[in-house]
Design a protein around this motif. Structure first.
Motif, PDB file in Angstrom:
ATOM      1  N   LEU B  25     -29.829 100.600   7.180  1.00 62.36           N
ATOM      2  CA  LEU B  25     -28.698 101.532   7.255  1.00 62.36           C
ATOM      3  C   LEU B  25     -28.829 102.727   6.311  1.00 62.36           C
ATOM      4  O   LEU B  25     -27.845 103.401   6.028  1.00 62.36           O
ATOM      5  CB  LEU B  25     -27.387 100.774   7.043  1.00 62.36           C
ATOM      6  N   ARG B  26     -30.068 102.970   5.858  1.00 61.81           N
ATOM      7  CA  ARG B  26     -30.307 104.275   5.226  1.00 61.81           C
ATOM      8  C   ARG B  26     -30.101 105.359   6.285  1.00 61.81           C
ATOM      9  O   ARG B  26     -29.827 106.504   5.998  1.00 61.81           O
ATOM     10  CB  ARG B  26     -31.736 104.329   4.669  1.00 61.81           C
ATOM     11  N   GLU B  27     -30.272 104.924   7.554  1.00 58.49           N
ATOM     12  CA  GLU B  27     -29.977 105.806   8.694  1.00 58.49           C
ATOM     13  C   GLU B  27     -28.697 105.345   9.358  1.00 58.49           C
ATOM     14  O   GLU B  27     -28.340 104.170   9.266  1.00 58.49           O
ATOM     15  CB  GLU B  27     -31.099 105.704   9.735  1.00 58.49           C
ATOM     16  N   GLN B  60     -16.999  95.631   0.815  1.00 59.63           N
ATOM     17  CA  GLN B  60     -17.503  95.631  -0.577  1.00 59.63           C
ATOM     18  C   GLN B  60     -17.862  97.041  -1.036  1.00 59.63           C
ATOM     19  O   GLN B  60     -18.279  97.241  -2.175  1.00 59.63           O
ATOM     20  CB  GLN B  60     -18.733  94.729  -0.688  1.00 59.63           C
ATOM     21  N   GLY B  61     -17.744  97.999  -0.130  1.00 66.13           N
ATOM     22  CA  GLY B  61     -17.992  99.401  -0.501  1.00 66.13           C
ATOM     23  C   GLY B  61     -19.447  99.818  -0.402  1.00 66.13           C
ATOM     24  O   GLY B  61     -19.801 100.922  -0.809  1.00 66.13           O
ATOM     25  N   LEU B  62     -20.313  98.942   0.135  1.00 68.62           N
ATOM     26  CA  LEU B  62     -21.740  99.299   0.221  1.00 68.62           C
ATOM     27  C   LEU B  62     -22.048 100.087   1.495  1.00 68.62           C
ATOM     28  O   LEU B  62     -23.053 100.782   1.566  1.00 68.62           O
ATOM     29  CB  LEU B  62     -22.599  98.030   0.177  1.00 68.62           C
ATOM     30  N   LEU B  63     -21.178  99.959   2.495  1.00 69.57           N
ATOM     31  CA  LEU B  63     -21.383 100.677   3.762  1.00 69.57           C
ATOM     32  C   LEU B  63     -20.172 101.534   4.093  1.00 69.57           C
ATOM     33  O   LEU B  63     -19.050 101.217   3.688  1.00 69.57           O
ATOM     34  CB  LEU B  63     -21.594  99.687   4.911  1.00 69.57           C
ATOM     35  N   SER B  81     -23.152 103.696   1.925  1.00 74.23           N
ATOM     36  CA  SER B  81     -22.264 104.543   1.119  1.00 74.23           C
ATOM     37  C   SER B  81     -23.052 104.986  -0.121  1.00 74.23           C
ATOM     38  O   SER B  81     -24.138 104.440  -0.385  1.00 74.23           O
ATOM     39  CB  SER B  81     -21.048 103.725   0.702  1.00 74.23           C
ATOM     40  N   PRO B  82     -22.548 105.928  -0.893  1.00 72.68           N
ATOM     41  CA  PRO B  82     -23.264 106.285  -2.139  1.00 72.68           C
ATOM     42  C   PRO B  82     -23.511 105.058  -3.030  1.00 72.68           C
ATOM     43  O   PRO B  82     -24.573 104.916  -3.629  1.00 72.68           O
ATOM     44  CB  PRO B  82     -22.316 107.276  -2.810  1.00 72.68           C
TER      45      PRO B  82
END
Lengths: 325, 120
Positions: B25-27, B60-63, B81-82
Protein backbone atom coordinates in the motif's frame (compact mmCIF):
# COMPACT_ATOMS: atom_id res chain seq x y z
CA UNK A 1 -26.33 -10.68 -13.87
CA UNK A 2 -29.92 -11.93 -13.64
CA UNK A 3 -32.26 -11.04 -10.83
CA UNK A 4 -32.00 -14.53 -9.36
CA UNK A 5 -28.22 -14.36 -9.22
CA UNK A 6 -28.34 -10.89 -7.68
CA UNK A 7 -30.65 -12.26 -5.00
CA UNK A 8 -28.21 -15.10 -4.37
CA UNK A 9 -25.38 -12.61 -3.85
CA UNK A 10 -27.63 -10.45 -1.69
CA UNK A 11 -28.57 -13.43 0.48
CA UNK A 12 -24.86 -14.20 0.99
CA UNK A 13 -24.22 -10.57 1.92
CA UNK A 14 -27.20 -10.52 4.29
CA UNK A 15 -25.86 -13.57 6.11
CA UNK A 16 -22.43 -11.98 6.36
CA UNK A 17 -24.04 -8.76 7.65
CA UNK A 18 -25.90 -10.67 10.36
CA UNK A 19 -22.64 -12.24 11.53
CA UNK A 20 -20.85 -8.88 11.52
CA UNK A 21 -23.12 -7.51 14.26
CA UNK A 22 -22.79 -3.89 15.28
CA UNK A 23 -24.63 -0.94 13.81
CA UNK A 24 -25.82 -0.94 10.17
CA UNK A 25 -23.78 2.15 9.27
CA UNK A 26 -20.66 0.42 10.58
CA UNK A 27 -21.33 -2.65 8.40
CA UNK A 28 -22.14 -0.70 5.24
CA UNK A 29 -18.51 -0.11 4.24
CA UNK A 30 -17.52 -3.73 4.70
CA UNK A 31 -20.55 -5.01 2.79
CA UNK A 32 -19.99 -2.64 -0.12
CA UNK A 33 -16.38 -3.78 -0.29
CA UNK A 34 -17.38 -7.46 -0.24
CA UNK A 35 -20.07 -6.88 -2.86
CA UNK A 36 -17.60 -5.10 -5.16
CA UNK A 37 -15.18 -8.00 -4.78
CA UNK A 38 -17.86 -10.58 -5.57
CA UNK A 39 -18.94 -8.66 -8.68
CA UNK A 40 -15.29 -8.25 -9.80
CA UNK A 41 -14.69 -11.97 -9.42
CA UNK A 42 -17.88 -12.91 -11.23
CA UNK A 43 -17.04 -10.49 -14.03
CA UNK A 44 -13.58 -12.02 -14.42
CA UNK A 45 -15.04 -15.51 -14.66
CA UNK A 46 -17.82 -14.61 -17.09
CA UNK A 47 -15.32 -12.73 -19.28
CA UNK A 48 -13.30 -15.95 -19.37
CA UNK A 49 -16.37 -17.73 -20.71
CA UNK A 50 -17.95 -19.21 -17.60
CA UNK A 51 -21.75 -19.29 -17.31
CA UNK A 52 -22.93 -16.55 -14.87
CA UNK A 53 -24.84 -19.03 -12.74
CA UNK A 54 -21.75 -21.17 -12.24
CA UNK A 55 -19.51 -18.14 -11.82
CA UNK A 56 -21.61 -16.78 -8.94
CA UNK A 57 -21.75 -20.19 -7.31
CA UNK A 58 -17.96 -20.67 -7.61
CA UNK A 59 -17.18 -17.19 -6.32
CA UNK A 60 -19.46 -17.55 -3.30
CA UNK A 61 -18.05 -21.01 -2.59
CA UNK A 62 -14.51 -19.63 -2.79
CA UNK A 63 -15.34 -16.85 -0.38
CA UNK A 64 -16.58 -19.42 2.10
CA UNK A 65 -19.25 -19.45 4.76
CA UNK A 66 -20.76 -15.93 4.94
CA UNK A 67 -21.19 -16.23 8.70
CA UNK A 68 -17.49 -16.96 9.10
CA UNK A 69 -16.46 -14.13 6.75
CA UNK A 70 -18.84 -11.73 8.54
CA UNK A 71 -17.65 -12.71 12.01
CA UNK A 72 -14.03 -12.08 11.00
CA UNK A 73 -14.95 -8.39 10.76
CA UNK A 74 -15.90 -8.29 14.44
CA UNK A 75 -13.32 -6.13 16.17
CA UNK A 76 -11.31 -8.06 18.76
CA UNK A 77 -12.41 -5.96 21.70
CA UNK A 78 -12.63 -8.05 24.84
CA UNK A 79 -14.10 -6.22 27.78
CA UNK A 80 -11.03 -7.17 29.72
CA UNK A 81 -7.63 -7.76 28.14
CA UNK A 82 -6.30 -11.26 28.97
CA UNK A 83 -3.60 -9.74 31.20
CA UNK A 84 -6.31 -8.31 33.44
CA UNK A 85 -8.23 -11.54 33.95
CA UNK A 86 -6.28 -12.64 37.04
CA UNK A 87 -6.34 -9.24 38.79
CA UNK A 88 -10.06 -9.08 37.98
CA UNK A 89 -10.75 -12.42 39.65
CA UNK A 90 -8.57 -11.48 42.62
CA UNK A 91 -10.26 -8.11 43.13
CA UNK A 92 -13.71 -9.66 42.75
CA UNK A 93 -12.80 -12.30 45.33
CA UNK A 94 -11.47 -9.65 47.74
CA UNK A 95 -14.54 -7.49 47.36
CA UNK A 96 -16.85 -10.47 47.69
CA UNK A 97 -15.16 -11.66 50.90
CA UNK A 98 -15.52 -8.21 52.46
CA UNK A 99 -19.07 -7.88 51.19
CA UNK A 100 -19.95 -11.39 52.35
CA UNK A 101 -18.63 -10.74 55.85
CA UNK A 102 -20.78 -7.63 56.08
CA UNK A 103 -23.77 -9.65 54.82
CA UNK A 104 -23.11 -12.36 57.41
CA UNK A 105 -22.80 -9.67 60.08
CA UNK A 106 -26.08 -8.09 59.01
CA UNK A 107 -27.81 -11.48 58.91
CA UNK A 108 -26.74 -12.73 62.32
CA UNK A 109 -26.37 -9.47 64.29
CA UNK A 110 -28.87 -8.65 66.98
CA UNK A 111 -27.96 -4.97 67.16
CA UNK A 112 -26.63 -2.39 64.69
CA UNK A 113 -22.85 -1.92 64.67
CA UNK A 114 -20.24 0.14 62.81
CA UNK A 115 -17.02 -0.80 61.03
CA UNK A 116 -15.22 2.45 60.26
CA UNK A 117 -17.44 4.34 57.88
CA UNK A 118 -19.73 1.35 57.34
CA UNK A 119 -22.82 1.12 59.46
CA UNK A 120 -24.48 -2.29 59.61
CA UNK A 121 -28.12 -2.76 60.46
CA UNK A 122 -29.33 -6.27 61.28
CA UNK A 123 -31.62 -7.87 58.71
CA UNK A 124 -34.82 -8.38 60.62
CA UNK A 125 -36.36 -11.53 59.22
CA UNK A 126 -35.66 -14.27 58.23
CA UNK A 127 -32.16 -14.84 59.66
CA UNK A 128 -31.44 -18.24 58.25
CA UNK A 129 -29.00 -19.98 55.93
CA UNK A 130 -31.24 -19.82 52.86
CA UNK A 131 -31.67 -16.09 53.24
CA UNK A 132 -27.91 -15.74 53.65
CA UNK A 133 -27.25 -17.82 50.52
CA UNK A 134 -29.70 -15.77 48.46
CA UNK A 135 -28.10 -12.57 49.63
CA UNK A 136 -24.60 -13.97 49.04
CA UNK A 137 -25.51 -14.87 45.45
CA UNK A 138 -26.84 -11.38 44.85
CA UNK A 139 -23.70 -9.97 46.44
CA UNK A 140 -21.43 -12.07 44.23
CA UNK A 141 -23.28 -10.98 41.10
CA UNK A 142 -23.13 -7.36 42.16
CA UNK A 143 -19.41 -7.56 43.00
CA UNK A 144 -18.56 -9.31 39.73
CA UNK A 145 -20.38 -6.59 37.79
CA UNK A 146 -19.05 -3.68 39.84
CA UNK A 147 -15.41 -4.86 39.70
CA UNK A 148 -15.78 -5.52 35.98
CA UNK A 149 -17.05 -1.97 35.43
CA UNK A 150 -14.10 -0.61 37.44
CA UNK A 151 -11.59 -2.75 35.53
CA UNK A 152 -13.03 -1.86 32.15
CA UNK A 153 -12.87 1.81 33.11
CA UNK A 154 -9.27 1.44 34.26
CA UNK A 155 -8.23 -0.49 31.15
CA UNK A 156 -9.82 2.15 28.93
CA UNK A 157 -7.93 4.85 30.76
CA UNK A 158 -4.83 2.78 30.04
CA UNK A 159 -2.67 3.84 32.94
CA UNK A 160 0.43 1.73 33.24
CA UNK A 161 2.01 1.88 36.67
CA UNK A 162 0.39 0.51 39.82
CA UNK A 163 -0.11 4.05 41.06
CA UNK A 164 -1.67 4.98 37.76
CA UNK A 165 -3.99 1.99 37.89
CA UNK A 166 -5.23 3.04 41.30
CA UNK A 167 -6.25 6.53 40.18
CA UNK A 168 -9.50 6.96 38.39
CA UNK A 169 -9.64 10.39 36.80
CA UNK A 170 -8.72 11.04 33.17
CA UNK A 171 -6.38 13.95 32.73
CA UNK A 172 -5.10 14.22 29.18
CA UNK A 173 -4.37 17.93 29.18
CA UNK A 174 -4.15 21.06 31.26
CA UNK A 175 -7.28 22.55 29.71
CA UNK A 176 -9.43 19.62 30.83
CA UNK A 177 -7.89 19.69 34.33
CA UNK A 178 -8.75 23.36 34.64
CA UNK A 179 -12.30 22.64 33.50
CA UNK A 180 -12.52 19.82 36.08
CA UNK A 181 -11.34 22.21 38.80
CA UNK A 182 -13.96 24.80 37.75
CA UNK A 183 -16.69 22.15 37.77
CA UNK A 184 -15.68 20.88 41.22
CA UNK A 185 -15.59 24.50 42.45
CA UNK A 186 -19.13 24.95 41.15
CA UNK A 187 -20.26 21.80 42.99
CA UNK A 188 -18.61 23.12 46.18
CA UNK A 189 -20.42 26.46 45.92
CA UNK A 190 -23.80 24.87 45.10
CA UNK A 191 -23.54 22.26 47.87
CA UNK A 192 -22.76 24.96 50.47
CA UNK A 193 -24.66 28.07 49.44
CA UNK A 194 -27.45 27.11 47.03
CA UNK A 195 -28.23 23.62 48.24
CA UNK A 196 -31.87 24.28 49.06
CA UNK A 197 -32.59 26.02 45.78
CA UNK A 198 -30.55 24.08 43.25
CA UNK A 199 -30.49 20.54 44.63
CA UNK A 200 -34.26 20.34 44.42
CA UNK A 201 -37.04 19.29 42.13
CA UNK A 202 -39.72 21.85 41.31
CA UNK A 203 -43.21 20.55 40.65
CA UNK A 204 -46.17 22.64 39.52
CA UNK A 205 -49.19 22.05 41.78
CA UNK A 206 -52.57 23.80 41.96
CA UNK A 207 -51.22 25.92 44.84
CA UNK A 208 -48.13 27.04 42.91
CA UNK A 209 -44.74 25.42 42.60
CA UNK A 210 -43.70 22.86 45.21
CA UNK A 211 -40.02 22.43 45.96
CA UNK A 212 -38.78 18.93 46.74
CA UNK A 213 -35.20 19.02 48.03
CA UNK A 214 -33.20 15.92 47.23
CA UNK A 215 -30.04 16.52 49.21
CA UNK A 216 -30.66 13.75 51.70
CA UNK A 217 -29.63 13.63 55.37
CA UNK A 218 -26.44 11.78 54.40
CA UNK A 219 -25.14 14.70 52.35
CA UNK A 220 -26.23 17.37 54.82
CA UNK A 221 -24.71 15.64 57.87
CA UNK A 222 -21.41 15.02 56.08
CA UNK A 223 -21.05 18.34 54.33
CA UNK A 224 -17.71 19.18 56.07
CA UNK A 225 -16.28 15.87 54.84
CA UNK A 226 -17.60 16.51 51.34
CA UNK A 227 -16.07 20.01 51.41
CA UNK A 228 -12.65 18.65 52.33
CA UNK A 229 -12.84 16.09 49.53
CA UNK A 230 -13.93 18.70 46.97
CA UNK A 231 -11.14 21.03 48.12
CA UNK A 232 -8.48 18.29 47.76
CA UNK A 233 -9.91 17.37 44.37
CA UNK A 234 -9.69 21.00 43.19
CA UNK A 235 -6.07 21.24 44.39
CA UNK A 236 -5.33 17.94 42.63
CA UNK A 237 -6.78 19.16 39.34
CA UNK A 238 -4.90 22.46 39.53
CA UNK A 239 -1.65 20.61 40.32
CA UNK A 240 -2.22 18.34 37.34
CA UNK A 241 -2.92 21.36 35.14
CA UNK A 242 0.26 23.10 36.26
CA UNK A 243 2.76 20.29 36.84
CA UNK A 244 1.38 17.46 34.71
CA UNK A 245 1.51 13.80 35.66
CA UNK A 246 4.24 13.43 38.28
CA UNK A 247 4.68 11.06 41.18
CA UNK A 248 3.35 13.56 43.72
CA UNK A 249 0.30 14.45 41.60
CA UNK A 250 -0.49 10.74 41.29
CA UNK A 251 -0.13 10.32 45.06
CA UNK A 252 -2.40 13.32 45.60
CA UNK A 253 -4.84 11.80 43.14
CA UNK A 254 -4.85 8.50 45.01
CA UNK A 255 -5.27 10.16 48.42
CA UNK A 256 -8.08 12.33 47.09
CA UNK A 257 -9.89 9.36 45.55
CA UNK A 258 -9.58 7.31 48.73
CA UNK A 259 -10.85 10.25 50.76
CA UNK A 260 -13.73 10.63 48.32
CA UNK A 261 -14.58 6.94 48.73
CA UNK A 262 -14.48 7.35 52.51
CA UNK A 263 -16.79 10.39 52.29
CA UNK A 264 -19.19 8.49 50.06
CA UNK A 265 -19.30 5.54 52.46
CA UNK A 266 -19.96 7.92 55.38
CA UNK A 267 -22.78 9.58 53.44
CA UNK A 268 -24.33 6.22 52.58
CA UNK A 269 -23.88 5.01 56.17
CA UNK A 270 -25.37 8.15 57.71
CA UNK A 271 -28.58 8.07 55.80
CA UNK A 272 -30.20 8.38 52.44
CA UNK A 273 -28.21 10.06 49.73
CA UNK A 274 -31.37 11.37 48.15
CA UNK A 275 -34.24 12.49 50.30
CA UNK A 276 -37.43 10.89 49.08
CA UNK A 277 -39.56 11.74 52.10
CA UNK A 278 -41.12 14.82 50.57
CA UNK A 279 -41.45 13.13 47.20
CA UNK A 280 -43.36 10.41 49.00
CA UNK A 281 -45.76 12.98 50.41
CA UNK A 282 -46.23 15.05 47.26
CA UNK A 283 -46.07 12.42 44.54
CA UNK A 284 -47.23 9.40 46.48
CA UNK A 285 -43.92 7.67 45.63
CA UNK A 286 -43.06 4.93 48.07
CA UNK A 287 -39.43 5.36 49.14
CA UNK A 288 -39.06 1.64 49.79
CA UNK A 289 -40.37 0.83 46.31
CA UNK A 290 -37.89 3.24 44.73
CA UNK A 291 -35.11 1.74 46.82
CA UNK A 292 -36.10 -1.81 45.79
CA UNK A 293 -36.29 -0.70 42.16
CA UNK A 294 -32.80 0.82 42.31
CA UNK A 295 -31.43 -2.39 43.86
CA UNK A 296 -33.07 -4.44 41.11
CA UNK A 297 -31.54 -2.19 38.46
CA UNK A 298 -28.07 -2.63 40.01
CA UNK A 299 -28.40 -6.41 40.15
CA UNK A 300 -29.65 -6.50 36.54
CA UNK A 301 -26.69 -4.36 35.47
CA UNK A 302 -24.35 -6.74 37.26
CA UNK A 303 -26.01 -9.70 35.58
CA UNK A 304 -25.67 -8.12 32.15
CA UNK A 305 -22.02 -7.25 32.80
CA UNK A 306 -21.26 -10.76 34.09
CA UNK A 307 -23.09 -12.41 31.19
CA UNK A 308 -21.22 -10.22 28.71
CA UNK A 309 -17.92 -11.18 30.29
CA UNK A 310 -18.85 -14.87 30.28
CA UNK A 311 -19.87 -14.74 26.61
CA UNK A 312 -16.60 -12.99 25.74
CA UNK A 313 -14.62 -15.62 27.61
CA UNK A 314 -16.52 -18.44 25.91
CA UNK A 315 -16.16 -16.87 22.48
CA UNK A 316 -12.50 -16.22 23.08
CA UNK A 317 -11.77 -19.81 24.06
CA UNK A 318 -13.85 -20.99 21.11
CA UNK A 319 -11.78 -18.85 18.77
CA UNK A 320 -8.57 -20.09 20.36
CA UNK A 321 -9.67 -23.65 19.72
CA UNK A 322 -10.34 -22.78 16.10
CA UNK A 323 -6.86 -21.50 15.45
CA UNK A 324 -5.00 -24.09 17.46
CA UNK A 325 -3.39 -26.74 15.27
CA UNK B 1 -2.32 -34.65 8.95
CA UNK B 2 -2.54 -32.50 5.81
CA UNK B 3 -5.32 -30.42 7.39
CA UNK B 4 -2.99 -29.83 10.33
CA UNK B 5 -0.29 -28.54 7.98
CA UNK B 6 -2.91 -26.45 6.16
CA UNK B 7 -3.92 -24.85 9.43
CA UNK B 8 -0.34 -24.09 10.49
CA UNK B 9 0.43 -22.77 7.02
CA UNK B 10 -2.67 -20.57 7.07
CA UNK B 11 -1.69 -19.21 10.49
CA UNK B 12 1.84 -18.43 9.30
CA UNK B 13 0.53 -16.67 6.19
CA UNK B 14 -2.00 -14.72 8.23
CA UNK B 15 0.82 -13.31 10.31
CA UNK B 16 2.68 -12.17 7.22
CA UNK B 17 -0.21 -10.40 5.52
CA UNK B 18 0.04 -7.36 7.76
CA UNK B 19 3.54 -6.32 6.70
CA UNK B 20 2.96 -7.41 3.09
CA UNK B 21 -0.24 -5.35 2.83
CA UNK B 22 1.50 -2.33 4.32
CA UNK B 23 4.34 -2.73 1.88
CA UNK B 24 1.97 -3.02 -1.10
CA UNK B 25 0.00 0.00 0.00
CA UNK B 26 2.86 2.35 -0.72
CA UNK B 27 0.69 2.61 -3.83
CA UNK B 28 -3.04 3.31 -3.87
CA UNK B 29 -4.85 -0.04 -4.25
CA UNK B 30 -8.31 -1.46 -3.54
CA UNK B 31 -9.01 -4.64 -1.62
CA UNK B 32 -9.49 -7.06 -4.48
CA UNK B 33 -6.36 -5.76 -6.23
CA UNK B 34 -4.38 -6.65 -3.12
CA UNK B 35 -5.99 -10.11 -3.03
CA UNK B 36 -4.94 -10.68 -6.64
CA UNK B 37 -1.38 -9.41 -6.12
CA UNK B 38 -0.98 -11.62 -3.07
CA UNK B 39 -2.33 -14.65 -4.94
CA UNK B 40 -0.01 -13.97 -7.88
CA UNK B 41 2.92 -13.75 -5.45
CA UNK B 42 2.05 -17.11 -3.92
CA UNK B 43 0.52 -15.69 -0.74
CA UNK B 44 -3.11 -16.55 -1.34
CA UNK B 45 -5.19 -14.69 1.22
CA UNK B 46 -8.91 -14.83 1.85
CA UNK B 47 -11.01 -11.69 1.77
CA UNK B 48 -12.25 -12.58 5.24
CA UNK B 49 -8.66 -12.20 6.46
CA UNK B 50 -7.52 -9.25 4.39
CA UNK B 51 -10.49 -6.86 4.63
CA UNK B 52 -10.80 -6.88 8.43
CA UNK B 53 -7.01 -6.44 8.59
CA UNK B 54 -7.18 -3.39 6.32
CA UNK B 55 -9.91 -1.90 8.48
CA UNK B 56 -7.85 -2.54 11.60
CA UNK B 57 -4.75 -0.94 10.10
CA UNK B 58 -6.89 2.00 9.07
CA UNK B 59 -8.32 2.40 12.57
CA UNK B 60 -4.76 2.24 13.92
CA UNK B 61 -3.92 5.21 11.70
CA UNK B 62 -1.44 3.34 9.47
CA UNK B 63 -3.70 3.46 6.39
CA UNK B 64 -5.93 6.00 4.75
CA UNK B 65 -8.95 4.99 2.69
CA UNK B 66 -11.16 6.66 0.14
CA UNK B 67 -14.22 5.51 -1.79
CA UNK B 68 -14.02 5.97 -5.55
CA UNK B 69 -17.50 6.00 -7.07
CA UNK B 70 -16.54 6.92 -10.63
CA UNK B 71 -16.15 3.38 -12.01
CA UNK B 72 -18.75 0.71 -12.75
CA UNK B 73 -18.97 -0.01 -9.01
CA UNK B 74 -17.75 1.78 -5.90
CA UNK B 75 -14.27 0.81 -4.77
CA UNK B 76 -12.54 1.51 -1.51
CA UNK B 77 -8.93 2.47 -2.12
CA UNK B 78 -6.31 2.19 0.59
CA UNK B 79 -2.94 3.88 0.90
CA UNK B 80 -0.30 4.29 3.59
CA UNK B 81 -0.88 7.27 5.88
CA UNK B 82 2.12 9.43 6.84
CA UNK B 83 2.29 7.40 10.09
CA UNK B 84 2.21 4.19 8.06
CA UNK B 85 5.01 5.42 5.82
CA UNK B 86 7.08 6.24 8.90
CA UNK B 87 6.34 2.84 10.48
CA UNK B 88 7.04 0.71 7.41
CA UNK B 89 10.89 0.87 7.47
CA UNK B 90 10.86 -0.06 11.16
CA UNK B 91 8.55 -2.99 10.49
CA UNK B 92 10.79 -4.10 7.63
CA UNK B 93 13.73 -4.06 10.03
CA UNK B 94 11.78 -6.18 12.52
CA UNK B 95 10.86 -8.53 9.68
CA UNK B 96 14.51 -8.92 8.62
CA UNK B 97 15.50 -9.67 12.23
CA UNK B 98 12.76 -12.30 12.48
CA UNK B 99 13.57 -14.00 9.19
CA UNK B 100 17.28 -14.00 10.08
CA UNK B 101 16.61 -15.56 13.47
CA UNK B 102 14.14 -18.12 12.09
CA UNK B 103 16.58 -19.00 9.30
CA UNK B 104 19.42 -19.57 11.78
CA UNK B 105 17.22 -21.79 13.95
CA UNK B 106 15.86 -23.81 11.03
CA UNK B 107 19.29 -24.35 9.53
CA UNK B 108 21.14 -25.19 12.74
CA UNK B 109 21.93 -28.85 13.38
CA UNK B 110 22.05 -28.49 17.14
CA UNK B 111 19.91 -25.91 19.00
CA UNK B 112 22.28 -26.10 21.98
CA UNK B 113 25.26 -25.10 19.82
CA UNK B 114 23.21 -22.25 18.39
CA UNK B 115 22.47 -20.96 21.88
CA UNK B 116 26.19 -21.14 22.78
CA UNK B 117 27.15 -19.34 19.57
CA UNK B 118 24.59 -16.61 20.28
CA UNK B 119 25.95 -16.23 23.83
CA UNK B 120 29.48 -15.68 22.51
Amino acid sequence: MTEGLEQKVQRWLDEAATAMGGRPEGRRDALLELEATILDRVEERTSAGQVPDEAVKDVLDALGDPAEVGSSFLPPAPLLPPAQARPYLLHTAMMFVAHFLVTVGATVAEHPFSLGPIHIEPIANPRNVIDLLVRATGTLLFDAGAVLCAHVLLSRIGRLSLLRRMTLAVRPDARRCTMNACFLGLVLVVANFFRDNLLALYLPTPDGVTQIPFAGPGIIANLPLLNIWLATAIVRELMYAQRGERRFTLVLDLVSNLFGLFALLRIVATGRLVDLTLAQEVLGVNADTVSALLNTVFVLLALVASATLASRVVRRSWRLKLVRP
Amino acid sequence: MSSLFDKIGAELRRGLVQIVALSLLRERLYGYQIVKILAASGLETEEGTLYPLLRRLESQGLLLSEWDTHGSRPRKYYELSPEGRAALPKLEEVWRDITGAVGRILESDSPAELAEAEAK
